[in-house]
Enzyme design. Structure first.
Site: not given
Ligand SMILES: NC(=O)c1ccc[n+]([C@@H]2O[C@H](COP(=O)([O-])OP(=O)(O)OC[C@H]3O[C@@H](n4cnc5c(N)ncnc54)[C@H](O)[C@@H]3O)[C@@H](O)[C@H]2O)c1
Length: 151
Positions: A92, A97, A119, A140
């Site tokens: 995030e 992104k 998010s 989402h």
């Molecule tokens: N965890 C939650 O509860 C939740 C809920 C809804 C939405 N989100 C959103 O989902 C997204 C991911 O969150 P998450 O909890 O899975 O995070 P996470 O840290 O578990 O996973 C993120 C992944 O992205 C990868 N990454 C980073 N830079 C990258 C790039 N340049 N190219 C490809 N991959 C890359 C990382 O290596 C990691 O594996 C965020 O935008 C977050 O806000 C999270």
């Protein structure tokens, strides 16, 4: 437009969950992350979570095996070229992104849909950094994706 194959960018908590539910729904998935190790780790989590669903009789062994066969690792963004829909679920951070969209847009078919699982970042602002704001959406998913039905 039929969605037959999706790309998932980010194999972390949300990305591996999105790949998991899409594959169980019969959709082919290419899972991308910054390294082969992260992709492998995401695939291992999916395997473990599907095994748990199997042990609870939520899915059959056949469904588990078929779903696992539908998910492939995509070490390069170029590997996402044949996807109908690509869902970005990376860290995030707006800069991260935007860089991802800049690298993936030239690879995608013009009609492919690009989505973000952000998010909190403005969908309109993210869309404006791509070559396809009219084909850019926010999807989402809720955590944990294989358990939560709400999107
Ligand atoms: N965890 C939650 O509860 C939740 C809920 C809804 C939405 N989100 C959103 O989902 C997204 C991911 O969150 P998450 O909890 O899975 O995070 P996470 O840290 O578990 O996973 C993120 C992944 O992205 C990868 N990454 C980073 N830079 C990258 C790039 N340049 N190219 C490809 N991959 C890359 C990382 O290596 C990691 O594996 C965020 O935008 C977050 O806000 C999270």
């Amino acid at each position: 437009m039929e969605i037959r194959k999706i790309g998932v960018i980010g194999a972390g908590q949300m990305g591996n969950g999105i790949a998991h539910v899409a594959a169980l729904a019969g959709i082919d998935v290419s899972l991308h992350d910054i390294s082969e190790d992260r992709i492998k780790s995401g695939l291992a989590t999916i395997n473990g979570n599907m095994s748990r669903q199997l042990s609870k009789n939520l899915i059959s062994e056949e469904e588990r095996q078929n779903a696992l066969l539908r998910i492939g690792g995509a070490p390069k963004v170029d590997d996402l070229a044949d996807c109908d829909l690509v869902i970005e679920a990376a860290t995030e951070n707006e800069q991260v992104k935007v860089k991802i969209f800049q690298s993936v847009c030239p690879v995608l078919r013009p009609d492919a849909i690009l989505a973000t699982n952000t998010s909190s970042i403005s969908i309109t602002r993210l869309a404006s950094t791509t070559d396809r704001p009219e084909r850019f959406i926010g999807i989402h998913f809720m955590n944990p994706v294989p358990v939560m039905q709400l999107v």
